[in-house]
Design a protein around this motif. Structure first.
Motif, mmCIF file in Angstrom:
data_model
loop_
_atom_site.group_PDB
_atom_site.id
_atom_site.type_symbol
_atom_site.label_atom_id
_atom_site.label_comp_id
_atom_site.label_asym_id
_atom_site.label_seq_id
_atom_site.Cartn_x
_atom_site.Cartn_y
_atom_site.Cartn_z
ATOM 1 N N LYS B 53 0.807 -1.216 0.000
ATOM 2 C CA LYS B 53 0.000 0.000 0.000
ATOM 3 C C LYS B 53 0.846 1.274 0.000
ATOM 4 C CE LYS B 53 -3.436 -2.707 2.399
ATOM 5 N NZ LYS B 53 -4.494 -2.982 1.437
ATOM 6 N N THR B 88 -0.254 12.257 0.387
ATOM 7 C CA THR B 88 -0.317 11.035 1.185
ATOM 8 C C THR B 88 -0.050 11.339 2.657
ATOM 9 O OG1 THR B 88 0.625 9.950 -0.734
ATOM 10 C CG2 THR B 88 0.544 8.672 1.287
ATOM 11 N N MET B 238 -8.178 -0.022 1.935
ATOM 12 C CA MET B 238 -7.026 0.887 1.900
ATOM 13 C C MET B 238 -7.416 2.171 2.620
ATOM 14 S SD MET B 238 -4.420 1.418 -1.070
ATOM 15 C CE MET B 238 -3.307 2.761 -1.348
ATOM 16 N N PHE B 240 -7.680 5.646 2.299
ATOM 17 C CA PHE B 240 -7.654 6.645 1.227
ATOM 18 C C PHE B 240 -7.574 8.039 1.838
ATOM 19 C CE2 PHE B 240 -9.454 3.018 -1.019
ATOM 20 C CZ PHE B 240 -8.750 3.072 -2.222
ATOM 21 N N PHE B 256 -11.511 -1.634 -1.480
ATOM 22 C CA PHE B 256 -11.190 -1.376 -2.887
ATOM 23 C C PHE B 256 -12.451 -1.570 -3.722
ATOM 24 C CE2 PHE B 256 -6.895 -2.690 -1.422
ATOM 25 C CZ PHE B 256 -6.192 -1.577 -1.857
ATOM 26 N N GLY B 283 -3.665 9.215 -6.765
ATOM 27 C CA GLY B 283 -3.002 8.415 -5.716
ATOM 28 C C GLY B 283 -1.644 8.930 -5.339
ATOM 29 N N LEU B 300 -12.205 2.729 -7.128
ATOM 30 C CA LEU B 300 -10.907 2.847 -6.465
ATOM 31 C C LEU B 300 -10.255 1.477 -6.261
ATOM 32 C CD1 LEU B 300 -11.691 5.657 -3.881
ATOM 33 C CD2 LEU B 300 -10.587 5.853 -6.108
ATOM 34 N N ASP B 301 -9.642 0.985 -7.331
ATOM 35 C CA ASP B 301 -8.841 -0.231 -7.250
ATOM 36 C C ASP B 301 -7.755 -0.134 -8.310
ATOM 37 O OD1 ASP B 301 -10.044 -1.684 -9.774
ATOM 38 O OD2 ASP B 301 -11.758 -1.009 -8.580
ATOM 39 N N LEU B 312 -3.410 3.820 -8.924
ATOM 40 C CA LEU B 312 -3.983 3.992 -7.587
ATOM 41 C C LEU B 312 -2.946 4.537 -6.604
ATOM 42 C CD1 LEU B 312 -6.685 3.243 -5.994
ATOM 43 C CD2 LEU B 312 -5.361 1.322 -5.149
ATOM 44 N N GLY B 315 -3.172 5.971 -2.821
ATOM 45 C CA GLY B 315 -4.559 6.233 -2.445
ATOM 46 C C GLY B 315 -4.799 7.647 -1.936
#
Lengths: 158, 415
Positions: B53, B88, B238, B240, B256, B283, B300-301, B312, B315
Motif C-alpha cells: 500500500k 499522502t 485501503m 484513502f 477497494f 493516488g 478505487l482499485d 492507484l 490512495g
C-alpha cells in the motif's frame, strides 16, 4: 583532532545504538541528529568528530549531511518555521500564510531574523495534506493554518 | 461505505497506549501466529491477496518468498514509514492512533520471513510520530512483546526506529536501505531477476506501514475474511486520503472497488465552496492527472485506475477545483520533483529542472508553443534512462498534464 564532543548522554546513546545495527556506518544519520539537537546545527568540527567515530572520512560525512535537507550546516534561528509549499497546502492557501509570516517577521523565506530568533524555510510536502495548510515549528506540526493561528503563535514569542 | 480493519481502534481514547491497545485486540494474533509455521503465515498472506500500500501494489506474500532458503547473513524486515508522496498522509494515522497494530504486524511478518531484527525508517519531519512510535516500542519491550522471547514463545525479535532527515527519494526502497546503511539516499541498480532487497548483505524485505498493519487481521480472521472486502484483484481495504479542494479532507478506510464519484460526494462532501471539480490526482502526485469528465466510471482499485490511464498509487487523492490553473499546479509539483531528484542520474537531475524552469517562463507570460514541445521532449529524455522510477513517473505525469490541459498551455504560450 576535533574540538567537538558528544554530551555524556549522547555518547551513551551512541554506544547503545551501536548494538542495534550490523555495521556502525548506519549510525551516521542518528549521530547527525544527536549533533544537531546538541548544538542546533552541524559544524565542520562536529563532522570531523563523527568521521573519526564512524571510521570514515570527514568528506564522506559532509557528503551525507549535505544530502539531507533537514540537517542545518550553518546556525539557524531559535525558532525554525518551515511552511509546506507543495500542492495540497498551496491549494488550501499556503501562499497567503507565507506572506503573512514574512510581513510579520520582516524577513523572507530562506532568511533568519537579525536577532537569530526566527528562521523561515519553505519545505516540500510535510504529509499534512488533509490538514492543510501546514507548517512545522521546530519539532512540532501546526496544521489547518490561519492568519489568526499564526498571530496567536508568533505574538507570544516575539 | 467505510470498513474498519486497520483503522478499527482509531477513535478509541488513548488507543496508542499498550493497555488500551491490548484491551482492544492488539497482539491477539500472536497466539495463533506461533501455532503456524512461517511458511503457513506466508501462504495465508498470499491467499489474502494483500498488496503493498505504499504505491507499487506488489503482492506482499510473494515479496516475502524472495528470501532465499539458505543465506549467510541475517534476514531483516524494514518498514517504510518515509511517507513523503504529496497527497499522502495515511501511515502517520496508524503510527499516531494504533502504533501497537504496526508492532503486531511487524512481529507477524518478521516471523514469516525469519527476521530477528526489524527497522522502521520514518521520515525526519515526523518527530511527533517517531516519539509516539518509540514509546510504543518501549512499552512492547517492557512486557515482552519484543525482545528475547516474544510473549513467552521461542522467538526473538528486536525493533529499531530509524529517523530519516528530509529526502523524498528515501521512500524508494533501495534508496531507503542505502540511507539506513548510513549513506546518501541514492537508489540502487535493479537486478535482472527477482530477488529480495539487501541490507548490509542480508536478505531484506521492505514493506509499507499500512501493508504490515493489515497482516494481524489476516492472521486472526483468515484470508477469506480479508478477501470478503474489495475486488478479486484488489482485495481488502485501503486508507484513502482526501485533500485539496474537498469539503471533508481526511483519511478514510474504504474497501477497494468503491466508486470515486461516490467517495467524493458521500465521504468528501463534494468540492469545497460548492465549486465544480476540474481534476483529480488519484493516488499521490506521481499518478497521471484525471479530468473531471474522466472519473465517472472509475472505481478505487488498481485495475480501474490503470484502465483509465492513471494509477492507484498511495490512495492519496488531491482534488482541484474549476478556478485553479493546471499549469500553475504542474509548476508546483515540478518544483517538488526538481528539489527531490537525488541527483544521481543526469537525465533526472537536469530534466526535472528544465521542465520546472520552462514552466516558470510560461507562467510569466514569456513562453512559446516551442516551449510546450520542449517539455514533451524533456519527458522523452526522462523516461527509461535512469536507475529508479522517479524520472519515468515524472515523465508520465508531465505528459498527462500537458496532453489533458493543452488548452490552458495554449492560452499562456504565444505562437
Amino acid at each position: 583532532m576535533s574540538e567537538f564532543k558528544f554530551s555524556e548522554e549522547n555518547e551513551k546513546k551512541f554506544q547503545e545504538l551501536l548494538k542495534r545495527y550490523p555495521d556502525r556506518a548506519s549510525l551516521s544519520l542518528p549521530s547527525l541528529w544527536m549533533i544537531q539537537y546538541q548544538e542546533g546545527w552541524i559544524s565542520e568540527e562536529a563532522m570531523v568528530f563523527l568521521a573519526d567515530k564512524l571510521g570514515t572520512s570527514p568528506m564522506d560525512i559532509q557528503g551525507i549531511a549535505s544530502f539531507y535537507t533537514m540537517f542545518n550546516l550553518e546556525p539557524i534561528g531559535k525558532y525554525h518555521i518551515q511552511v509546506c509549499k507543495t500542492l495540497s497546502c498551496k491549494l488550501c492557501g499556503s501562499e497567503k500564510i507565507k506572506s503573512h509570516i514574512e510581513n510579520k517577521l520582516g524577513v523572507k523565506f530562506g532568511e533568519t531574523t537579525k536577532d537569530m530568533k526566527f528562521t523561515l524555510t519553505e519545505v516540500e510536502c510535510l504529509g499534512s495534506c488533509g490538514t492543510a495548510p501546514a507548517m512545522s515549528f521546530n519539532d512540532d506540526y501546526v496544521e489547518n493554518l490561519t492568519v489568526e493561528k499564526i498571530d496567536e503563535l508568533l505574538d507570544t514569542l516575539k | 461505505m467505510i470498513v474498519k480493519i486497520v483503522s478499527k481502534n482509531f477513535d478509541i481514547e488513548n488507543s496508542h497506549k499498550l493497555e488500551v491497545a491490548v484491551k482492544n485486540g492488539r497482539y491477539s494474533s500472536l497466539n495463533k501466529l506461533f501455532t503456524m509455521t512461517p511458511e503457513e503465515v506466508t501462504k495465508e498472506v498470499i491467499a489474502s491477496g494483500l498488496r503493498g500500500k505504499g504505491g507499487g501494489g506488489a503482492a506482499t506474500g510473494n515479496k516475502w518468498q524472495l528470501i532465499p532458503d539458505e543465506h549467510e547473513k541475517p534476514t531483516y524486515l524494514v518498514i517504510n514509514a518515509d511517507e513523503s508522496e504529496p497527497g499522502t498522509f495515511k501511515d502517520r494515522q496508524i503510527m499516531e492512533y494504533d502504533p501497537h497494530l504496526l508492532i503486531e504486524g511487524i512481529i507477524n511478518s518478521s516471523y514469516a520471513i525469519g527476521a530477528h531484527h526489524a527497522y522502521i525508517y520514518i521520515r525526519g519531519e515526523y518527530v511527533f510520530w517517531a516519539k509516539r512510535m518509540q514509546e510504543a516500542i518501549d512499552e512492547a519491550y517492557e512486557v515482552g512483546y519484543l525482545g528475547e522471547k516474544i510473549a513467552g514463545h521461542d522467538y526473538a525479535l528486536d525493533l529499531t526506529l530509524h529517523r530519516g532527515a528530509g529526502a523524498y527519494i528515501c521512500g524508494e526502497k533501495s534508496a531507503l536501505l542505502e540511507s539506513l546503511e548510513g549513506k546518501r539516499g541514492h537508489p540502487r541498480l535493479k537486478p535482472q531477476q527477482k530477488e529480495p532487497e539487501w541490507f548490509f548483505g542480508g536478505p531484506t524485505v521492505v514493506n509499507n506501514v499500512e501493508t504490515i498493519a493489515s497482516v494481524p487481521y489476516i492472521i486472526n480472521e483468515g484470508f477469506e475474511a480479508y478477501r470478503a472486502h474489495g475486488t478479486d484483484c484488489s482485495p481488502g481495504t485501503m486508507l484513502f486520503g482526501l485533500s485539496g479542494h474537498i469539503k471533508n479532507p481526511g483519511v478514510y478506510e474504504l474497501p477497494f472497488g468503491v466508486s470515486m464519484t461516490e467517495v467524493i460526494e458521500k465521504i468528501g462532501g463534494g468540492v469545497k465552496d460548492g465549486k465544480k471539480l476540474k481534476a483529480v490526482i488519484p493516488g499521490g502526485s506521481s499518478c497521471a492527472i484525471l479530468r473531471a469528465d474522466e472519473i465517472n466510471d472509475i472505481t478505487l482499485d488498481y485495475e480501474s485506475l490503470q484502465e483509465h490511464g492513471s494509477s492507484l498509487g498511495t490512495g492519496g487523492m488531491i482534488f482541484i477545483d474549476e478556478d485553479t490553473s493546471i499549469p500553475e499546479s504542474m509548476k508546483n509539483l515540478f518544483e517538488f520533483y526538481h528539489h527531490e531528484s537525488c541527483g544521481q542520474c543526469t537525465p533526472c537531475r537536469e530534466g526535472c529542472g528544465w521542465v520546472d524552469k520552462i514552466l516558470g517562463k510560461i507562467l510569466k507570460g514569456k513562453g512559446s508553443l516551442k516551449d510546450y514541445d520542449t517539455m514533451l521532449d524533456a519527458c522523452e529524455m526522462l523516461n527509461g534512462k535512469t536507475i529508479c522510477v522517479f524520472a519515468p513517473s515524472v515523465a508520465y505525469i508531465a505528459d498527462s498534464y500537458l496532453a489533458k490541459f493543452k488548452n490552458e498551455f495554449d492560452v499562456l504560450c504565444k505562437e
